[in-house]
Design a protein around this motif. Sequence first.
Motif, PDB file in Angstrom:
ATOM      1  N   LEU A 159       0.813  -1.212   0.000  1.00 21.11           N
ATOM      2  CA  LEU A 159       0.000   0.000   0.000  1.00 21.11           C
ATOM      3  C   LEU A 159       0.851   1.270   0.000  1.00 21.11           C
ATOM      4  CD1 LEU A 159      -2.919  -1.118   2.348  1.00 21.11           C
ATOM      5  CD2 LEU A 159      -2.876  -0.993  -0.143  1.00 21.11           C
ATOM      6  N   PRO A 160       0.232   2.426  -0.242  1.00 18.96           N
ATOM      7  CA  PRO A 160       0.994   3.675  -0.378  1.00 18.96           C
ATOM      8  C   PRO A 160       1.871   3.955   0.836  1.00 18.96           C
ATOM      9  CG  PRO A 160      -1.279   4.021  -1.064  1.00 18.96           C
ATOM     10  CD  PRO A 160      -1.219   2.650  -0.450  1.00 18.96           C
ATOM     11  N   GLY A 161       3.115   4.350   0.561  1.00 21.54           N
ATOM     12  CA  GLY A 161       4.023   4.739   1.629  1.00 21.54           C
ATOM     13  C   GLY A 161       4.692   3.592   2.342  1.00 21.54           C
ATOM     14  N   ALA A 162       4.318   2.341   2.036  1.00 21.36           N
ATOM     15  CA  ALA A 162       4.989   1.200   2.662  1.00 21.36           C
ATOM     16  C   ALA A 162       6.384   1.039   2.075  1.00 21.36           C
ATOM     17  CB  ALA A 162       4.173  -0.074   2.450  1.00 21.36           C
ATOM     18  N   THR A 163       7.313   0.602   2.901  1.00 16.94           N
ATOM     19  CA  THR A 163       8.671   0.313   2.454  1.00 16.94           C
ATOM     20  C   THR A 163       8.970  -1.150   2.744  1.00 16.94           C
ATOM     21  OG1 THR A 163       9.441   2.568   2.893  1.00 16.94           O
ATOM     22  CG2 THR A 163      11.119   0.840   2.762  1.00 16.94           C
ATOM     23  N   VAL A 164       9.392  -1.876   1.714  1.00 19.38           N
ATOM     24  CA  VAL A 164       9.780  -3.277   1.871  1.00 19.38           C
ATOM     25  C   VAL A 164      11.305  -3.320   1.799  1.00 19.38           C
ATOM     26  CG1 VAL A 164       9.499  -5.628   1.028  1.00 19.38           C
ATOM     27  CG2 VAL A 164       7.623  -3.986   0.776  1.00 19.38           C
ATOM     28  N   ARG A 165      11.912  -3.628   2.927  1.00 19.70           N
ATOM     29  CA  ARG A 165      13.363  -3.539   3.064  1.00 19.70           C
ATOM     30  C   ARG A 165      14.088  -4.700   2.388  1.00 19.70           C
ATOM     31  NH1 ARG A 165      14.441   1.663   4.256  1.00 19.70           N
ATOM     32  NH2 ARG A 165      13.148   2.379   6.013  1.00 19.70           N
ATOM     33  N   ALA A 166      15.366  -4.475   2.125  1.00 18.07           N
ATOM     34  CA  ALA A 166      16.227  -5.517   1.579  1.00 18.07           C
ATOM     35  C   ALA A 166      16.194  -6.725   2.497  1.00 18.07           C
ATOM     36  CB  ALA A 166      17.659  -4.996   1.440  1.00 18.07           C
ATOM     37  N   GLY A 167      16.019  -7.911   1.896  1.00 14.39           N
ATOM     38  CA  GLY A 167      15.976  -9.135   2.678  1.00 14.39           C
ATOM     39  C   GLY A 167      14.598  -9.529   3.145  1.00 14.39           C
ATOM     40  N   ALA A 168      13.615  -8.629   3.039  1.00 15.02           N
ATOM     41  CA  ALA A 168      12.251  -8.972   3.427  1.00 15.02           C
ATOM     42  C   ALA A 168      11.653  -9.946   2.411  1.00 15.02           C
ATOM     43  CB  ALA A 168      11.387  -7.720   3.523  1.00 15.02           C
ATOM     44  N   ARG A 169      10.861 -10.891   2.919  1.00 15.88           N
ATOM     45  CA  ARG A 169      10.190 -11.860   2.051  1.00 15.88           C
ATOM     46  C   ARG A 169       8.703 -11.853   2.374  1.00 15.88           C
ATOM     47  NH1 ARG A 169      14.298 -17.127   2.138  1.00 15.88           N
ATOM     48  NH2 ARG A 169      16.129 -16.015   1.299  1.00 15.88           N
ATOM     49  N   LEU A 170       7.905 -11.480   1.366  1.00 15.26           N
ATOM     50  CA  LEU A 170       6.467 -11.363   1.568  1.00 15.26           C
ATOM     51  C   LEU A 170       5.741 -12.307   0.615  1.00 15.26           C
ATOM     52  CD1 LEU A 170       7.649  -8.637   2.694  1.00 15.26           C
ATOM     53  CD2 LEU A 170       5.477  -7.603   2.073  1.00 15.26           C
ATOM     54  N   GLY A 171       4.780 -13.056   1.145  1.00 14.15           N
ATOM     55  CA  GLY A 171       3.988 -13.956   0.316  1.00 14.15           C
ATOM     56  C   GLY A 171       2.533 -13.958   0.736  1.00 14.15           C
ATOM     57  N   ASP A 172       1.632 -13.730  -0.219  1.00 15.38           N
ATOM     58  CA  ASP A 172       0.185 -13.733   0.043  1.00 15.38           C
ATOM     59  C   ASP A 172      -0.177 -12.855   1.224  1.00 15.38           C
ATOM     60  OD1 ASP A 172      -1.298 -15.598  -1.831  1.00 15.38           O
ATOM     61  OD2 ASP A 172       0.364 -16.874  -1.209  1.00 15.38           O
ATOM     62  N   THR A 173       0.311 -11.624   1.199  1.00 14.73           N
ATOM     63  CA  THR A 173       0.108 -10.742   2.338  1.00 14.73           C
ATOM     64  C   THR A 173      -0.131  -9.311   1.891  1.00 14.73           C
ATOM     65  OG1 THR A 173       0.976 -10.231   4.539  1.00 14.73           O
ATOM     66  CG2 THR A 173       2.556 -10.199   2.708  1.00 14.73           C
ATOM     67  N   ILE A 174      -0.254  -8.424   2.878  1.00 13.57           N
ATOM     68  CA  ILE A 174      -0.470  -7.005   2.627  1.00 13.57           C
ATOM     69  C   ILE A 174       0.491  -6.210   3.500  1.00 13.57           C
ATOM     70  CG2 ILE A 174      -2.108  -5.080   2.824  1.00 13.57           C
ATOM     71  CD1 ILE A 174      -4.371  -7.151   2.466  1.00 13.57           C
ATOM     72  N   ALA A 175       1.165  -5.246   2.905  1.00 16.07           N
ATOM     73  CA  ALA A 175       1.950  -4.270   3.664  1.00 16.07           C
ATOM     74  C   ALA A 175       1.105  -3.013   3.779  1.00 16.07           C
ATOM     75  CB  ALA A 175       3.268  -3.974   2.960  1.00 16.07           C
ATOM     76  N   ALA A 176       0.775  -2.632   5.008  1.00 14.92           N
ATOM     77  CA  ALA A 176      -0.139  -1.514   5.235  1.00 14.92           C
ATOM     78  C   ALA A 176       0.504  -0.185   4.858  1.00 14.92           C
ATOM     79  CB  ALA A 176      -0.583  -1.493   6.693  1.00 14.92           C
ATOM     80  N   ALA A 177      -0.329   0.824   4.635  1.00 15.93           N
ATOM     81  CA  ALA A 177       0.160   2.151   4.264  1.00 15.93           C
ATOM     82  C   ALA A 177       1.132   2.666   5.305  1.00 15.93           C
ATOM     83  CB  ALA A 177      -1.021   3.108   4.126  1.00 15.93           C
ATOM     84  N   GLY A 178       2.301   3.112   4.820  1.00 13.94           N
ATOM     85  CA  GLY A 178       3.301   3.697   5.705  1.00 13.94           C
ATOM     86  C   GLY A 178       4.110   2.704   6.500  1.00 13.94           C
ATOM     87  N   GLU A 179       3.878   1.407   6.321  1.00 10.37           N
ATOM     88  CA  GLU A 179       4.561   0.388   7.128  1.00 10.37           C
ATOM     89  C   GLU A 179       5.995   0.170   6.653  1.00 10.37           C
ATOM     90  OE1 GLU A 179       3.794  -4.238   8.605  1.00 10.37           O
ATOM     91  OE2 GLU A 179       2.563  -3.345   7.019  1.00 10.37           O
ATOM     92  N   ASP A 180       6.884  -0.121   7.582  1.00 10.93           N
ATOM     93  CA  ASP A 180       8.279  -0.469   7.302  1.00 10.93           C
ATOM     94  C   ASP A 180       8.416  -1.973   7.509  1.00 10.93           C
ATOM     95  OD1 ASP A 180      11.092  -0.726   7.221  1.00 10.93           O
ATOM     96  OD2 ASP A 180      11.329   1.325   7.922  1.00 10.93           O
ATOM     97  N   VAL A 181       8.563  -2.731   6.411  1.00 17.82           N
ATOM     98  CA  VAL A 181       8.482  -4.182   6.471  1.00 17.82           C
ATOM     99  C   VAL A 181       9.875  -4.799   6.391  1.00 17.82           C
ATOM    100  CG1 VAL A 181       7.434  -6.238   5.479  1.00 17.82           C
ATOM    101  CG2 VAL A 181       6.257  -4.042   5.308  1.00 17.82           C
ATOM    102  N   THR A 182      10.184  -5.631   7.378  1.00 21.87           N
ATOM    103  CA  THR A 182      11.426  -6.404   7.388  1.00 21.87           C
ATOM    104  C   THR A 182      11.084  -7.861   7.665  1.00 21.87           C
ATOM    105  OG1 THR A 182      11.758  -6.034   9.753  1.00 21.87           O
ATOM    106  CG2 THR A 182      12.751  -4.427   8.246  1.00 21.87           C
ATOM    107  N   GLY A 183      12.058  -8.747   7.468  1.00 17.40           N
ATOM    108  CA  GLY A 183      11.846 -10.148   7.806  1.00 17.40           C
ATOM    109  C   GLY A 183      10.931 -10.850   6.828  1.00 17.40           C
ATOM    110  N   THR A 184      10.328 -11.944   7.301  1.00 17.76           N
ATOM    111  CA  THR A 184       9.472 -12.793   6.472  1.00 17.76           C
ATOM    112  C   THR A 184       8.034 -12.688   6.950  1.00 17.76           C
ATOM    113  OG1 THR A 184      11.269 -14.361   6.041  1.00 17.76           O
ATOM    114  CG2 THR A 184       9.012 -15.157   5.723  1.00 17.76           C
ATOM    115  N   ARG A 185       7.113 -12.555   5.984  1.00 23.68           N
ATOM    116  CA  ARG A 185       5.695 -12.476   6.320  1.00 23.68           C
ATOM    117  C   ARG A 185       4.903 -13.273   5.284  1.00 23.68           C
ATOM    118  NH1 ARG A 185       2.994  -6.730   6.505  1.00 23.68           N
ATOM    119  NH2 ARG A 185       4.243  -6.608   8.414  1.00 23.68           N
ATOM    120  N   THR A 186       4.057 -14.156   5.778  1.00 20.18           N
ATOM    121  CA  THR A 186       3.173 -14.933   4.918  1.00 20.18           C
ATOM    122  C   THR A 186       1.766 -14.880   5.489  1.00 20.18           C
ATOM    123  OG1 THR A 186       4.974 -16.436   4.324  1.00 20.18           O
ATOM    124  CG2 THR A 186       2.742 -17.183   3.868  1.00 20.18           C
ATOM    125  N   GLY A 187       0.786 -14.576   4.656  1.00 22.42           N
ATOM    126  CA  GLY A 187      -0.592 -14.576   5.097  1.00 22.42           C
ATOM    127  C   GLY A 187      -1.037 -13.253   5.679  1.00 22.42           C
TER     128      GLY A 187
END
Length: 374
Positions: free
Chosen positions: A334-362
Motif C-alpha cells: 500500500l501507499p508509503g509502505a517500504t519493503v526492506r532488503a531481505g524482506a520476504r512477503l507472500g500472500d500478504t499485505i503491507a499496510a500504508a506507511g509500514e516499514d516491512v522487514t523479515g518474512t511475512r506470509t498470510g
Amino acid sequence: MTLPDVRAALLAGGLGERMGHLTDTLCKPLVPYAASCRLVDFSVANAARSGVPEIVLLSLHRERDLIDHLLTHWDGRGVRINFGPHDRLIRSGPLTAGETLPPRPPESGTADALLNNAEYLFAPGARDVLIQHADHVYVHDYGPMAAAHRAADADVTIGVQRIERRFVHLFGMVDVDDDLRVRRLVEKPAEPTSDLVFTAFCLFKADVLEEVLTSLAALGDDGWQHDISRDVLPHMIREGRRVLAHPITGYWADIGTVERYHLEQLKLLDRPFPLPPETLPRTLAATAPRHRPEHESLTGADVTVPPGASVRSSLLFPGCVIEPGAEIDRSVILPGATVRAGARLGDTIAAAGEDVTGTRTGLAHLRTGGVPPR
C-alpha cells in the motif's frame, strides 16, 4: 446517456471491522485499491460517468476524512456531492484543520440511513433514487439500467449477477421469472437454490421508495431489521410491486473482509484484465497504474522495482518503496509502505506507511477480534 433526474444515495456508514487493521486509521471507503484509487471512488466515478448530477453522502464514521477526499477529487467534477446535514456548513467556507462535524443520528441499518436523509434524497428534481455502496468495486454505466427500469415502469430495478453457487450464501440470493421479475430475495441463505445474487445497487422510483420506507418505519423497532435487502425489497416483493432484475456482466466485487480485499485485487492481474488500468479512477496519482509483464504485477507509475528485487503477481501502490533484495509474491503493498532488503512477503499485505522487514506470509497480522476468513 445522462440521467439528470436521478439522484444517488451513497451508503458509506459501515465500521469496516472485518477489514482488520486496515481500518484502524481510515474509514473503510478510503481504503486504497487497485494501485490507483480508494474504494469509494468506484461508485462515485460510475455515477459521474453515467451523468447522475448529484450524490447524497450517507456516512457515519470518520466522516471528516471522507468529506475531504470527496471535495478534493470529485465535488463539482461531473457530479455534485450533497453532504446532507453538513452541506450548508461545508459550503459556507473551508473546514478548519481539526474541525469536527456534528454527529449524525444513529442507524441500525441501511434503510435507517435513507430515512435519516429523506429531506435530501427526496427533494424536488429526482424521479428515481440510485442506491450505491462505498465498498463495491466495478466500472459501470447506469444508463441502460435506467432505460430498462423506465421502459418497464418498474417500482425498483436491482442489479443481479450470476456467481459460483458455493459463494451465494455470502450475498443476497435472487429468484426471477422468465421476464426478470423478482420473485424472491433472501439475504445470505443457508442453502442457496439459485446462483443469482443481488449486486446491492438498485434504482427506485423516488416516490415509491419514500412511501415504502415510511410504512416500514411505522412498524417500530421490533417490526423490521432496518435494512434494504432484508426488509425493503422483500416487503415490496410481497406487496406485488414491480421489482425487476437487471443482469450485470463484467467484474463486480463486494469488499467485505481483509481476505476478500487481498484476493479480489490479485484477480485484477488475470488476463484478460477484468478492470483495465485506463478504466480505473485515479485519485492516488494523476497517472494510471501500469501492468508490468516482467513482474506479472500492477504498479503505480512512480514505483520502481530495483535490480535485485523480486516481484511476482503483486500490486505496488503509488508511493511505496521496494529495496534491492526484497522478495514479494502475491502481495499488496500500500501507499508509503517500504519493503526492506531481505524482506520476504507472500500472500500478504503491507499496510500504508509500514516499514516491512523479515518474512511475512498470510494475513494474520491484519485480522482483529478473531474474524474468520470469508
